[in-house]
Design an enzyme around this catalytic site. Structure first.
Site, PDB file in Angstrom:
ATOM      1  N   TYR A   1       9.029   9.982   0.353  1.00  0.00           N
ATOM      2  CA  TYR A   1       8.173   8.867   0.766  1.00  0.00           C
ATOM      3  C   TYR A   1       7.601   8.223  -0.479  1.00  0.00           C
ATOM      4  CZ  TYR A   1       3.989   6.409   2.372  1.00  0.00           C
ATOM      5  OH  TYR A   1       3.028   5.460   2.602  1.00  0.00           O
TER       6      TYR A   1
ATOM      7  N   GLU B   1       5.974  -0.019   1.316  1.00  0.00           N
ATOM      8  CA  GLU B   1       6.108   1.336   1.852  1.00  0.00           C
ATOM      9  C   GLU B   1       7.596   1.600   2.048  1.00  0.00           C
ATOM     10  OE1 GLU B   1       4.348   2.227   5.712  1.00  0.00           O
ATOM     11  OE2 GLU B   1       3.655   4.130   4.897  1.00  0.00           O
TER      12      GLU B   1
END
Lengths: 290, 396
Positions: B118, B206
């Site tokens: 991530y 993101e």
């Protein structure tokens, strides 16, 4: 006493000859504020509103000993104006401009960090010390002189709070609009600290909104300071949905700790007199000031 | 402003960030053509069909599917385009899908196992600096990771004067447990990613997941990109990527009229000058027993034209049972605003919900008189609480 601005402040207006700058500088002068000149690059040597215009802030510092500035420069150029003021040695930089890109403010706040100056704003109504200096866009007549300090992220809600305080027969020492952007110069904690340390201020009103940690930081500082001066608090945006920007770029709930409810809980735990209704700010101040 | 995944990936790619390649398609036939082209360009056998809507959790709602041949590409694309995709981030009605991204399959077998990470880039409001937040736990909901295993989330704050430094990029790669070619590729990836973030004036990147492929390449498999609205003036190319179909139509219309409006679910519409006062007014409506139907900041010049525009926007919402106008007149005189309300009311002629007008500040008394003598079905108030009481009365 007062904080940030007073009758001796030597104030210049950056973006002096533009429509916003002209209008509000006129209102400030009419209020009795000590405006000593203004800056508009390329218009140096002219006279505007009976005050000298300079090409650079450095010239204004040299020629009229300016120590405070108010910035009305358009968003694309405002961060540069802040850095120019800091470089020239201005001590208090009040930035009204709304809509400055965050990337520009990251640079500007980093640039001024180790310089001897204080930034207020951007995207704020400015600072007023009633009877001495109005360095902002607020309606001066609402702010009567007195002993209550106000710190707020918002414009009209500050006027509302001041009006309520005045209607209780009280008045204002200094009202500081810190602004509603994600990156601002003077934080809630710093503004509260200034007012708590001001001998003339007997109570502080702290108005915040959803988003960020500034109110929680101020509350923790207040508790640790052990100050006996009462602080009345209000947080706007209890009914705002998460993830949506509510007008002010910084007013957005990102997680569970920056909601109105979470902030109020921390403020209460730190001894702040929190009101849930924005209609009760004035009443609460009168009550705690006794 | 938010971008679609395919737009975000194009942005990243233009800064040298490796991405999972794909081609956007508006219908099933275009999807098949895209899949063929992608196979020619990349050699991919399988294809991933991904719904392009502004909402996370698309996979959970059936908006991301694997197609193993061109027939499946056609069937799946046909199913996804036109569907109302419901994800944990949409309303119960979901979001209409207008286009899909046909993407290459990047989870192919090889020398090592593929790994997911991530990574996000965002502003740390506390320090006024950007930071890179990253985790070994890719492909998962990051809020869950933060709650259950916070030690698996790392942050790297970037000095705006220097930008991301080589040692910081190495630290990211080390913390993700990488070595060899993948390590080197990650340092390139994170450096390019940060540069893309700063130079595009983004407010959020993101990337979930960032993938290490079985042949040790690092790439963005998804991309959530939000741009700073205040910086769009210097990114005309990015501003042109705005997809109005993804936004609330009333909010779009309000924006065109220069009104700052957010649609909410309640029954009391409000019109206020200033964002802070507008939020406070919404809160007061709730305390008076109503629910705010909107946030609306009319700004500094509340003249008749703006008030009328605001009325029209608020009344587009059929749930509105009352309207509260709350204006603190400073530089703007209250009598002007009152006249604006009266003129707007008369122009519109068919306002069927009760209106409460609270004007405070410069010339508030004259304003109240104007409203009271207008002969219109409008209630006036000067104090904040008085306005709340009147809202309560009309809702009762």
């Amino acid at each position: 006493m007062s904080v940030l601005v007073n009758k001796d402040s030597k104030i210049i207006v950056q973006g002096f000859t533009g429509s916003e700058g002209t209008f509000h500088a006129g209102q400030m002068i009419e209020y009795g504020t000590n405006v000593v000149g203004g800056v508009t690059p390329g218009k140096g040597g002219q006279t505007h509103l009976d005050k000298p215009v300079f090409n650079t802030v450095a010239e204004a510092v040299k020629e009229v000993q300016a120590d405070t500035t108010i910035i009305f420069v358009p968003p694309a150029f405002a961060a540069d104006a802040i850095m120019e003021a800091a470089d020239a040695g201005i001590k208090v930089i009040i930035t009204i401009t709304e809509g400055i890109p965050v990337g520009d403010m990251i640079k500007a706040s980093n640039y001024i960090k180790n310089r001897d100056c204080r930034l207020v704003g951007p995207n704020c109504p400015g600072v007023i010390t009633p009877g001495e200096a109005k360095v902002g866009i607020m309606p001066g007549f609402v702010f009567k002189k007195g002993k209550v300090g106000i710190v707020s992220k918002s414009g009209t809600l500050t006027y509302e709070a001041a009006d309520q305080v005045v209607k209780q027969g009280l008045g204002i020492t200094t009202a500081i609009g810190i602004g509603g952007d994600p990156i601002i110069g003077t934080t809630t904690k710093e503004a509260v600290e200034l007012l708590i340390n001001d001998p003339e201020t007997e109570a502080v009103v702290m108005i915040g909104e959803i988003g960020g940690q500034l109110e929680a930081d101020a509350a923790h500082w207040y508790k640790a300071s052990g100050s006996k001066k009462p602080v009345v608090g209000f947080i706007a945006g209890e009914t705002a949905p998460a993830g949506r920007t509510m007008g002010h770029a910084g007013a957005i709930v990102g997680g569970s700790d920056d909601t109105a409810q979470a902030k109020k809980k921390i403020m209460r735990a730190c001894g702040i007199h929190v009101v849930d209704s924005p209609a009760e700010i004035g009443k609460k101040v009168a009550e705690v000031i006794g | 402003m938010n971008l679609h995944e395919y737009q975000g990936k194009e942005l990243l790619s233009s800064f040298g960030v490796r991405i999972q390649r794909g081609i956007v398609a508006q219908n099933a036939d275009e999807a098949v053509a895209a899949a063929k082209k992608l196979t020619e360009d990349t050699g991919t056998g399988w294809h991933v069909i991904k719904a392009q809507v502004h909402a996370g959790g698309r996979g959970k709602g059936g908006g991301v599917k694997l197609a193993k041949n061109l027939d499946e590409v056609k069937t799946i694309a046909g199913q996804i385009i036109g569907m109302d995709l419901v994800t944990p981030q949409t309303s119960a009605e979901g979001k209409r899908v207008h286009q899909v991204l046909v993407a290459e399959d990047v989870y192919y077998p090889g020398d090592s196992e593929p790994e997911e990470y991530y990574m996000s880039v965002l502003l740390n409001r506390g320090t006024g600096r950007n930071m890179i937040m990253y985790s070994t736990e890719g492909g998962m909901d990051i809020e869950t990771v933060a709650e259950e295993t916070p030690h698996l989330i790392f942050t790297e704050e970037i000095d705006p004067a220097t930008g991301i430094l080589p040692f910081q990029a190495r630290k990211v790669a080390f913390n993700l447990g990488l070595s060899g070619a993948a390590f080197k590729d990650m340092t390139k990836f994170v450096t390019a990613l940060y540069r893309a973030y700063v130079e595009s004036d983004s407010s959020l990147f993101e990337i979930n997941p960032v993938l290490k492929t079985s042949d040790d390449k690092i790439m963005a498999v998804d991309a959530k990109v939000s741009l700073d609205d205040n910086a769009l003036f210097r990114h005309k190319d990015l501003a042109a990527l705005r997809d109005l179909r993804e936004e609330n139509p009333i909010e779009v219309e309000a924006g065109e009229l220069g009104l700052n409006y957010v649609d909410l679910d309640g029954n009391v519409g409000c019109m206020v000058n200033g964002a802070g006062l507008a939020m406070a007014t919404m809160d007061l409506i709730k305390q008076a027993g109503g629910e705010p139907a909107n946030f609306l900041d009319v700004g500094g010049t509340a003249d008749a034209a703006r008030v009328e525009a605001a009325f029209q926007i608020i009344l587009k919402d059929p749930a509105v049972k009352a309207i509260l106008i709350n204006i603190f007149g400073g530089i703007v005189r209250c009598d002007r605003v009152a006249q604006g309300v009266i003129d707007a009311y008369k122009n519109m002629g068919n306002i069927e919900v009760p209106i409460i007008v609270r004007l405070q500040g410069t010339n508030a008394d004259i304003a109240k008189e104007l409203i009271d003598n207008s002969g219109l079905d409008v209630m006036s108030a000067t104090e904040f609480q008085e306005a709340a009481d009147k809202v309560q009365k009309v809702l009762a």
